[in-house]
Design a protein around this motif. Structure first.
Motif, PDB file in Angstrom:
ATOM      1  N   HIS A 162       0.821  -1.215   0.000  1.00  0.00           N
ATOM      2  CA  HIS A 162       0.000   0.000   0.000  1.00  0.00           C
ATOM      3  C   HIS A 162       0.849   1.257   0.000  1.00  0.00           C
ATOM      4  O   HIS A 162       0.481   2.272  -0.600  1.00  0.00           O
ATOM      5  CB  HIS A 162      -0.955  -0.023   1.196  1.00  0.00           C
ATOM      6  N   MET A 163       2.013   1.185   0.653  1.00  0.00           N
ATOM      7  CA  MET A 163       2.940   2.310   0.596  1.00  0.00           C
ATOM      8  C   MET A 163       3.386   2.528  -0.853  1.00  0.00           C
ATOM      9  O   MET A 163       3.433   3.665  -1.352  1.00  0.00           O
ATOM     10  CB  MET A 163       4.149   2.002   1.490  1.00  0.00           C
ATOM     11  N   GLY A 164       3.722   1.442  -1.537  1.00  0.00           N
ATOM     12  CA  GLY A 164       4.158   1.540  -2.922  1.00  0.00           C
ATOM     13  C   GLY A 164       3.080   2.060  -3.847  1.00  0.00           C
ATOM     14  O   GLY A 164       3.342   2.881  -4.732  1.00  0.00           O
ATOM     15  N   LEU A 165       1.845   1.609  -3.644  1.00  0.00           N
ATOM     16  CA  LEU A 165       0.740   2.075  -4.475  1.00  0.00           C
ATOM     17  C   LEU A 165       0.468   3.555  -4.237  1.00  0.00           C
ATOM     18  O   LEU A 165       0.251   4.327  -5.182  1.00  0.00           O
ATOM     19  CB  LEU A 165      -0.517   1.247  -4.201  1.00  0.00           C
ATOM     20  N   ALA A 166       0.491   3.971  -2.973  1.00  0.00           N
ATOM     21  CA  ALA A 166       0.272   5.388  -2.660  1.00  0.00           C
ATOM     22  C   ALA A 166       1.377   6.244  -3.274  1.00  0.00           C
ATOM     23  O   ALA A 166       1.111   7.301  -3.857  1.00  0.00           O
ATOM     24  CB  ALA A 166       0.227   5.589  -1.145  1.00  0.00           C
ATOM     25  N   TYR A 167       2.609   5.795  -3.145  1.00  0.00           N
ATOM     26  CA  TYR A 167       3.755   6.547  -3.666  1.00  0.00           C
ATOM     27  C   TYR A 167       3.645   6.728  -5.180  1.00  0.00           C
ATOM     28  O   TYR A 167       3.904   7.809  -5.718  1.00  0.00           O
ATOM     29  CB  TYR A 167       5.054   5.823  -3.316  1.00  0.00           C
ATOM     30  N   GLN A 168       3.203   5.667  -5.876  1.00  0.00           N
ATOM     31  CA  GLN A 168       3.109   5.750  -7.330  1.00  0.00           C
ATOM     32  C   GLN A 168       1.979   6.671  -7.767  1.00  0.00           C
ATOM     33  O   GLN A 168       2.124   7.424  -8.738  1.00  0.00           O
ATOM     34  CB  GLN A 168       2.912   4.360  -7.927  1.00  0.00           C
ATOM     35  N   VAL A 207       0.950   9.267  -6.159  1.00  0.00           N
ATOM     36  CA  VAL A 207       1.482  10.619  -5.952  1.00  0.00           C
ATOM     37  C   VAL A 207       2.426  10.998  -7.088  1.00  0.00           C
ATOM     38  O   VAL A 207       2.367  12.110  -7.625  1.00  0.00           O
ATOM     39  CB  VAL A 207       2.192  10.728  -4.588  1.00  0.00           C
ATOM     40  N   ASP A 208       3.322  10.087  -7.467  1.00  0.00           N
ATOM     41  CA  ASP A 208       4.218  10.344  -8.599  1.00  0.00           C
ATOM     42  C   ASP A 208       3.430  10.704  -9.857  1.00  0.00           C
ATOM     43  O   ASP A 208       3.802  11.616 -10.598  1.00  0.00           O
ATOM     44  CB  ASP A 208       5.070   9.105  -8.884  1.00  0.00           C
ATOM     45  N   ASP A 209       2.346   9.981 -10.081  1.00  0.00           N
ATOM     46  CA  ASP A 209       1.534  10.217 -11.276  1.00  0.00           C
ATOM     47  C   ASP A 209       0.837  11.574 -11.225  1.00  0.00           C
ATOM     48  O   ASP A 209       0.667  12.230 -12.256  1.00  0.00           O
ATOM     49  CB  ASP A 209       0.508   9.091 -11.436  1.00  0.00           C
ATOM     50  N   ILE A 210       0.449  11.993 -10.036  1.00  0.00           N
ATOM     51  CA  ILE A 210      -0.152  13.323  -9.888  1.00  0.00           C
ATOM     52  C   ILE A 210       0.881  14.403 -10.170  1.00  0.00           C
ATOM     53  O   ILE A 210       0.610  15.390 -10.864  1.00  0.00           O
ATOM     54  CB  ILE A 210      -0.733  13.498  -8.463  1.00  0.00           C
ATOM     55  N   LEU A 211       2.090  14.226  -9.641  1.00  0.00           N
ATOM     56  CA  LEU A 211       3.144  15.230  -9.821  1.00  0.00           C
ATOM     57  C   LEU A 211       3.487  15.438 -11.290  1.00  0.00           C
ATOM     58  O   LEU A 211       3.912  16.528 -11.680  1.00  0.00           O
ATOM     59  CB  LEU A 211       4.396  14.821  -9.041  1.00  0.00           C
ATOM     60  N   ASP A 212       3.292  14.421 -12.111  1.00  0.00           N
ATOM     61  CA  ASP A 212       3.554  14.549 -13.539  1.00  0.00           C
ATOM     62  C   ASP A 212       2.662  15.612 -14.178  1.00  0.00           C
ATOM     63  O   ASP A 212       2.996  16.172 -15.222  1.00  0.00           O
ATOM     64  CB  ASP A 212       3.321  13.197 -14.230  1.00  0.00           C
ATOM     65  N   PHE A 213       1.535  15.922 -13.517  1.00  0.00           N
ATOM     66  CA  PHE A 213       0.605  16.934 -14.020  1.00  0.00           C
ATOM     67  C   PHE A 213       0.756  18.278 -13.316  1.00  0.00           C
ATOM     68  O   PHE A 213       0.362  19.309 -13.863  1.00  0.00           O
ATOM     69  CB  PHE A 213      -0.845  16.459 -13.843  1.00  0.00           C
ATOM     70  N   LEU A 268      -7.341   8.670  -3.841  1.00  0.00           N
ATOM     71  CA  LEU A 268      -6.790   7.319  -3.993  1.00  0.00           C
ATOM     72  C   LEU A 268      -5.508   7.160  -3.183  1.00  0.00           C
ATOM     73  O   LEU A 268      -5.302   6.152  -2.501  1.00  0.00           O
ATOM     74  CB  LEU A 268      -6.483   7.035  -5.466  1.00  0.00           C
ATOM     75  N   ALA A 269      -4.626   8.153  -3.275  1.00  0.00           N
ATOM     76  CA  ALA A 269      -3.361   8.100  -2.539  1.00  0.00           C
ATOM     77  C   ALA A 269      -3.623   8.054  -1.032  1.00  0.00           C
ATOM     78  O   ALA A 269      -2.960   7.308  -0.295  1.00  0.00           O
ATOM     79  CB  ALA A 269      -2.489   9.300  -2.898  1.00  0.00           C
ATOM     80  N   ARG A 270      -4.584   8.847  -0.563  1.00  0.00           N
ATOM     81  CA  ARG A 270      -4.929   8.847   0.869  1.00  0.00           C
ATOM     82  C   ARG A 270      -5.400   7.460   1.315  1.00  0.00           C
ATOM     83  O   ARG A 270      -5.017   6.973   2.387  1.00  0.00           O
ATOM     84  CB  ARG A 270      -6.045   9.855   1.147  1.00  0.00           C
ATOM     85  N   GLU A 271      -6.255   6.834   0.504  1.00  0.00           N
ATOM     86  CA  GLU A 271      -6.795   5.527   0.874  1.00  0.00           C
ATOM     87  C   GLU A 271      -5.691   4.485   0.995  1.00  0.00           C
ATOM     88  O   GLU A 271      -5.669   3.691   1.948  1.00  0.00           O
ATOM     89  CB  GLU A 271      -7.824   5.085  -0.168  1.00  0.00           C
ATOM     90  N   GLU A 272      -4.772   4.482   0.043  1.00  0.00           N
ATOM     91  CA  GLU A 272      -3.668   3.528   0.108  1.00  0.00           C
ATOM     92  C   GLU A 272      -2.744   3.828   1.283  1.00  0.00           C
ATOM     93  O   GLU A 272      -2.242   2.918   1.948  1.00  0.00           O
ATOM     94  CB  GLU A 272      -2.886   3.536  -1.213  1.00  0.00           C
ATOM     95  N   ALA A 273      -2.524   5.100   1.556  1.00  0.00           N
ATOM     96  CA  ALA A 273      -1.670   5.487   2.685  1.00  0.00           C
ATOM     97  C   ALA A 273      -2.272   5.026   4.005  1.00  0.00           C
ATOM     98  O   ALA A 273      -1.553   4.541   4.894  1.00  0.00           O
ATOM     99  CB  ALA A 273      -1.483   7.006   2.692  1.00  0.00           C
ATOM    100  N   GLU A 274      -3.581   5.143   4.143  1.00  0.00           N
ATOM    101  CA  GLU A 274      -4.234   4.719   5.384  1.00  0.00           C
ATOM    102  C   GLU A 274      -4.115   3.206   5.577  1.00  0.00           C
ATOM    103  O   GLU A 274      -3.932   2.717   6.698  1.00  0.00           O
ATOM    104  CB  GLU A 274      -5.697   5.144   5.370  1.00  0.00           C
ATOM    105  N   GLN A 292       3.692   9.675   5.495  1.00  0.00           N
ATOM    106  CA  GLN A 292       3.408  11.098   5.524  1.00  0.00           C
ATOM    107  C   GLN A 292       4.242  11.845   4.480  1.00  0.00           C
ATOM    108  O   GLN A 292       3.745  12.707   3.768  1.00  0.00           O
ATOM    109  CB  GLN A 292       3.700  11.656   6.919  1.00  0.00           C
ATOM    110  N   TYR A 293       5.513  11.477   4.378  1.00  0.00           N
ATOM    111  CA  TYR A 293       6.402  12.104   3.418  1.00  0.00           C
ATOM    112  C   TYR A 293       5.890  11.905   1.991  1.00  0.00           C
ATOM    113  O   TYR A 293       5.916  12.821   1.165  1.00  0.00           O
ATOM    114  CB  TYR A 293       7.811  11.533   3.553  1.00  0.00           C
ATOM    115  N   SER A 294       5.428  10.709   1.715  1.00  0.00           N
ATOM    116  CA  SER A 294       4.916  10.404   0.371  1.00  0.00           C
ATOM    117  C   SER A 294       3.762  11.333   0.017  1.00  0.00           C
ATOM    118  O   SER A 294       3.703  11.879  -1.097  1.00  0.00           O
ATOM    119  CB  SER A 294       4.457   8.959   0.296  1.00  0.00           C
ATOM    120  N   LEU A 295       2.856  11.544   0.960  1.00  0.00           N
ATOM    121  CA  LEU A 295       1.706  12.417   0.701  1.00  0.00           C
ATOM    122  C   LEU A 295       2.098  13.893   0.651  1.00  0.00           C
ATOM    123  O   LEU A 295       1.561  14.651  -0.150  1.00  0.00           O
ATOM    124  CB  LEU A 295       0.638  12.201   1.776  1.00  0.00           C
TER     125      LEU A 295
END
Length: 386
Positions: free
Chosen positions: A269-275, A277-283, A350-356, A379-382
């Motif tokens: 779930h950490m990995g899914l949340a991190y990815q 977030v990465d995908d959001i940053l691309d925009f 989505l990122a929040r849900e995976e982080a939780e 927290q850092y990932s978010l």
């Protein structure tokens, strides 16, 4: 209705079963304990670079330093060992090794391995890191780095983490050889760990990388891609390695199956949340902030969560993607449509849900600096979005 990522169940030998039910069963005593939503943190759209002041940059750096503090010496040793792995065996690759391992990466994956190792050792009252856990962290970083080198070749990418890629500097041949050597060295190191459960877990990761690349390649410019397929690809390409290495670190701590599975859940779930977030940053971030061209994934036809959500309400975006951005200004228009649609905000959720879910997996660990850092990693990932 919130999307539930695919279920990857793990049997006691580490073999994953792909279930048809798209939920994650709680692990008794470990996963599923509810925590206040306020623990996840507040997300907001990324600020343009001009709005980011020096204090904010310093706070971000301090956050990373705080996360790494329980394992900073472990990571220093790892950095030295990784350079020797390539250079001592093949001096011709030393220059490439300097570029690969010195390209600005924070070594978050091996740091997570060290943190999980230290946190789970304390379950049995042990404080000293085991040598096999150190080797596991090195194997994890070699596999990750090899996958990046090969990704850059496949994507014909010139910039990685703000620096010129190996294939751009030294050519495709050297890049492919460097990636192959790292995969081979990681496989040899894995065999020498002499633990069948760990060998199965990490070997599956390498197969997952291939599955992820195939899944991505066969869905380029596919405007009908689902969130389910998107999460499958993200698991294969990103979360699989983190999940398997977290569980493997726990295996060497001799903890119960429940704790080992909880660490797999944390990494997944950490990995899914991190990815996400990465995908959001691309925009949302500039080329300078990203270290690569803004919207690069979208332009190449790799549709991520913000675009998938936007396609639900923006028919014009569908036309642009199906035409593969052939018209002048089409990429800029597509980025505008994604932002207008609310796709970024939905992706944040989505990122929040995976982080939780990742945070819930830590509940079975005793309190310690390592456990605190694992929580701070979420927290850092978010906060990368803030």
């Amino acid at each position: 209705m919130a999307y539930q990522a695919p279920c990857f169940r793990v049997d006691p030998c580490g073999v994953r079963c792909f279930g048809g039910v798209r939920t994650f069963p709680s692990l008794t005593g470990c996963v599923g304990r509810k925590r206040p939503s306020s623990c996840v943190g507040v997300l907001s759209p990324a600020k343009p670079e001009s709005a980011t002041n020096d204090n904010e940059r310093n706070n971000s750096q301090t956050s990373v330093e705080r996360i790494m503090s329980p394992v900073v010496q472990d990571v220093d040793i790892l950095n030295s060992n990784l350079r020797n792995v390539v250079g001592e065996r093949h001096p011709m690759l030393m220059a490439a090794a300097d570029q690969i391992f010195g390209a600005g990466g924070k070594k978050l994956r091996p740091a997570i391995v060290f943190l999980v190792a230290r946190a789970t050792l304390l379950v049995n009252g042990v404080s000293d890191l085991k040598d096999k856990q150190r080797r596991l962290a090195e194997i994890t970083e070699m596999i990750h780095t090899a996958s990046l080198v090969h990704d850059d070749v496949l994507d014909d990418c010139d910039i990685r983490r703000g620096k010129t890629t190996v294939n751009s500097l030294y050519g495709t041949r050297v890049a492919v050889l460097a990636g192959d050597f790292l995969f081979a060295q990681a496989s040899w190191g894995l065999a020498n760990l002499e633990n069948i459960e760990v060998i199965k877990l990490i070997s599956q990761v390498i197969a997952d990388f291939a599955n992820g690349e195939i899944t991505q390649a066969t869905s380029l410019f596919d405007v009908d891609i689902t969130l389910e397929k998107y999460f499958d690809k993200n698991f294969y390409k990103t979360a699989s390695l983190i999940a398997a290495s977290c569980k493997s670190a726990a295996v060497f701590s001799d903890v119960s199956p429940e704790v080992k599975d909880a660490m797999f859940s944390y990494g997944k779930h950490m990995g899914l949340a991190y990815q996400v977030v990465d995908d959001i940053l691309d925009f949302t971030q500039s080329t300078e902030q990203l270290g690569k061209p803004q919207g690069q994934d979208l332009r190449s036809g790799n549709l991520t969560a913000p675009a998938i959500f936007a396609l639900e309400t923006e028919p014009e975006l569908r036309d642009i993607i199906e035409n593969e951005f052939t018209d002048d200004g089409s990429l800029e228009r597509a980025l505008e449509l994604v932002k207008r649609s609310g796709g970024i905000e939905k992706s944040m959720e989505l990122a929040r849900e995976e982080a939780e879910k990742a945070r819930g997996a830590l509940a079975c660990l005793p309190d310690s600096p390592a456990k605190e850092s694992l929580d701070l990693m979420i927290q850092y990932s978010l906060e990368r979005l803030a």
